[in-house]
Design a protein around this motif. Sequence first.
Motif, short mmCIF file in Angstrom:
data_model
loop_
_atom_site.label_atom_id
_atom_site.label_comp_id
_atom_site.label_asym_id
_atom_site.label_seq_id
_atom_site.Cartn_x
_atom_site.Cartn_y
_atom_site.Cartn_z
N VAL A 251 7.42 6.76 0.27
CA VAL A 251 8.28 7.64 -0.51
C VAL A 251 9.03 8.61 0.40
O VAL A 251 8.55 8.94 1.50
CB VAL A 251 7.44 8.41 -1.56
CG1 VAL A 251 6.56 9.47 -0.90
CG2 VAL A 251 8.31 9.01 -2.65
N ALA A 252 10.20 9.05 -0.04
CA ALA A 252 10.91 10.10 0.69
C ALA A 252 10.04 11.34 0.77
O ALA A 252 9.37 11.69 -0.20
CB ALA A 252 12.22 10.43 -0.02
N PRO A 253 9.98 11.99 1.92
CA PRO A 253 9.13 13.18 2.04
C PRO A 253 9.49 14.22 0.98
O PRO A 253 10.65 14.58 0.81
CB PRO A 253 9.45 13.69 3.45
CG PRO A 253 9.88 12.47 4.20
CD PRO A 253 10.64 11.65 3.19
N TYR A 254 8.48 14.67 0.28
CA TYR A 254 8.64 15.63 -0.80
C TYR A 254 8.34 17.04 -0.30
O TYR A 254 7.72 17.23 0.74
CB TYR A 254 7.70 15.28 -1.96
CG TYR A 254 6.33 14.84 -1.50
CD1 TYR A 254 5.31 15.76 -1.26
CD2 TYR A 254 6.07 13.50 -1.24
CE1 TYR A 254 4.08 15.36 -0.79
CE2 TYR A 254 4.83 13.09 -0.78
CZ TYR A 254 3.84 14.02 -0.56
OH TYR A 254 2.62 13.61 -0.07
N TYR A 255 8.81 18.04 -1.00
CA TYR A 255 8.62 19.46 -0.72
C TYR A 255 9.42 19.94 0.48
O TYR A 255 10.11 20.94 0.41
CB TYR A 255 7.13 19.81 -0.54
CG TYR A 255 6.89 21.31 -0.49
CD1 TYR A 255 6.89 22.06 -1.65
CD2 TYR A 255 6.68 21.95 0.72
CE1 TYR A 255 6.71 23.44 -1.61
CE2 TYR A 255 6.49 23.32 0.77
CZ TYR A 255 6.51 24.06 -0.39
OH TYR A 255 6.33 25.42 -0.35
N PHE B 186 -3.84 2.34 8.92
CA PHE B 186 -5.03 1.90 8.20
C PHE B 186 -4.70 0.69 7.33
O PHE B 186 -5.46 -0.30 7.31
CB PHE B 186 -5.60 3.01 7.32
CG PHE B 186 -6.79 2.54 6.53
CD1 PHE B 186 -8.06 2.57 7.09
CD2 PHE B 186 -6.63 2.02 5.26
CE1 PHE B 186 -9.16 2.08 6.38
CE2 PHE B 186 -7.72 1.53 4.54
CZ PHE B 186 -8.99 1.57 5.10
N SER B 187 -3.59 0.75 6.59
CA SER B 187 -3.22 -0.32 5.66
C SER B 187 -2.98 -1.63 6.40
O SER B 187 -3.33 -2.72 5.91
CB SER B 187 -1.99 0.08 4.86
OG SER B 187 -2.25 1.23 4.09
N ALA C 286 0.83 -1.21 0.00
CA ALA C 286 0.00 0.00 0.00
C ALA C 286 0.86 1.26 0.00
O ALA C 286 1.77 1.39 0.82
CB ALA C 286 -0.92 0.00 1.22
N GLY C 287 0.55 2.17 -0.91
CA GLY C 287 1.22 3.46 -0.90
C GLY C 287 0.86 4.24 0.35
O GLY C 287 -0.32 4.55 0.57
N CYS C 288 1.85 4.55 1.16
CA CYS C 288 1.60 5.22 2.44
C CYS C 288 2.45 6.47 2.61
O CYS C 288 2.48 7.05 3.70
CB CYS C 288 1.87 4.26 3.60
SG CYS C 288 0.72 2.88 3.71
N GLY C 289 3.13 6.89 1.57
CA GLY C 289 4.04 8.01 1.69
C GLY C 289 3.35 9.34 1.91
O GLY C 289 2.20 9.54 1.50
N THR D 186 5.05 13.20 8.41
CA THR D 186 5.36 11.90 9.00
C THR D 186 4.16 11.28 9.69
O THR D 186 3.89 10.07 9.56
CB THR D 186 6.53 12.05 10.00
OG1 THR D 186 7.65 12.61 9.31
CG2 THR D 186 6.92 10.70 10.58
N ARG D 187 3.39 12.07 10.41
CA ARG D 187 2.24 11.52 11.14
C ARG D 187 1.14 11.09 10.18
O ARG D 187 0.40 10.14 10.47
CB ARG D 187 1.75 12.52 12.18
CG ARG D 187 2.75 12.71 13.31
CD ARG D 187 2.24 13.57 14.44
NE ARG D 187 3.25 13.69 15.47
CZ ARG D 187 3.45 12.81 16.44
NH1 ARG D 187 2.70 11.73 16.53
NH2 ARG D 187 4.40 13.01 17.35
N ASN D 188 1.01 11.77 9.05
CA ASN D 188 0.02 11.33 8.08
C ASN D 188 0.45 10.02 7.41
O ASN D 188 -0.39 9.16 7.12
CB ASN D 188 -0.23 12.41 7.02
CG ASN D 188 -1.57 12.25 6.33
OD1 ASN D 188 -2.61 12.13 6.99
ND2 ASN D 188 -1.56 12.22 5.01
#
Length: 293
Positions: free
Chosen positions: A102-106, A90-91, A74-77, A81-83
């Motif tokens: 995924v590595a945190p973006y922005y 959930f997954s 499941a995509g969880c990125g 971090t808390r999201n």
Amino acid sequence: MFSGSIPALVTPFRDGSLDEPAFRRLVDWQIDNGSKALVPCGTTGEASTLSNAEHHRVIEICVEQAAGRVPIIAGCGSNDTRNALLHMNFSRKAGAAAALCVAPYYNRPGQAGLIAHFSFLAENSDLPIVLYNVPGRTVTDIEPETVCALAKRYPDRIVGIKDASGDLSRVTDHRMGIGKDFCQLSGDDELALPANAAGSAGCISVTANVAPALCAEFQQACADNDLVRARELNDLLCPLHYAMFEDASPAPVKYALSRVHDWVLPGVRLPLVECSDHAKKAVDEALKHAGLV
């Protein structure tokens, strides 16, 4: 843990909302055609435009429809971090086998921030994590030393990586720094052949959305060390790999799916728009080259 052809599934929309019947048909079609695992809510699934409720519903449907036939990553990125942990929790309850993070973006965290981010996730969820490194999108690069440090610190939690850095030397770096049991998956379809030769176990694929049987056969040929057949299949698929990125992804792959199946519509969510006529021409030619239309 994971191997072979693993599609990063598109999220079909109809009238702006999740098209649940089409998504269920896509899951079945993928499994019937040899996909070894499924990734909902990745980049190709337009996760960045899904609400949390939609995000969780897509994962829930995928797990339910797969019904244990293949594992769900499941995509969880998230860049929060808390999201990301919310998605992972959930997954885990929904029945996913692992989380693709995924590595945190922005935010653009440094290596210390990446270690803190993934350590927090590993320490607060028992769902195995597959790291996802795609610096072309996130800007942040999960460097090999960081991957090795995390995998050694949390061997039962951080179990693999989808690497879309474009740097094939990292397959060897990770294998030498962690060990052969660490699951390495290519994140670039066009580099899957040399990545497999270097030690990857498969590919989390865009192209497999539209060519699941060919991608599955290609991966099996690699696993069987049948390089002659693997090259033949790679030559069939390469124009399609390139066509998937002739315009902003996943617009080209959704258009390609609409050409193969009338139950998938080509629509994407803003800020993306349907792919250009130039991209459509490239997709049409690639589909013909691969014998898919």
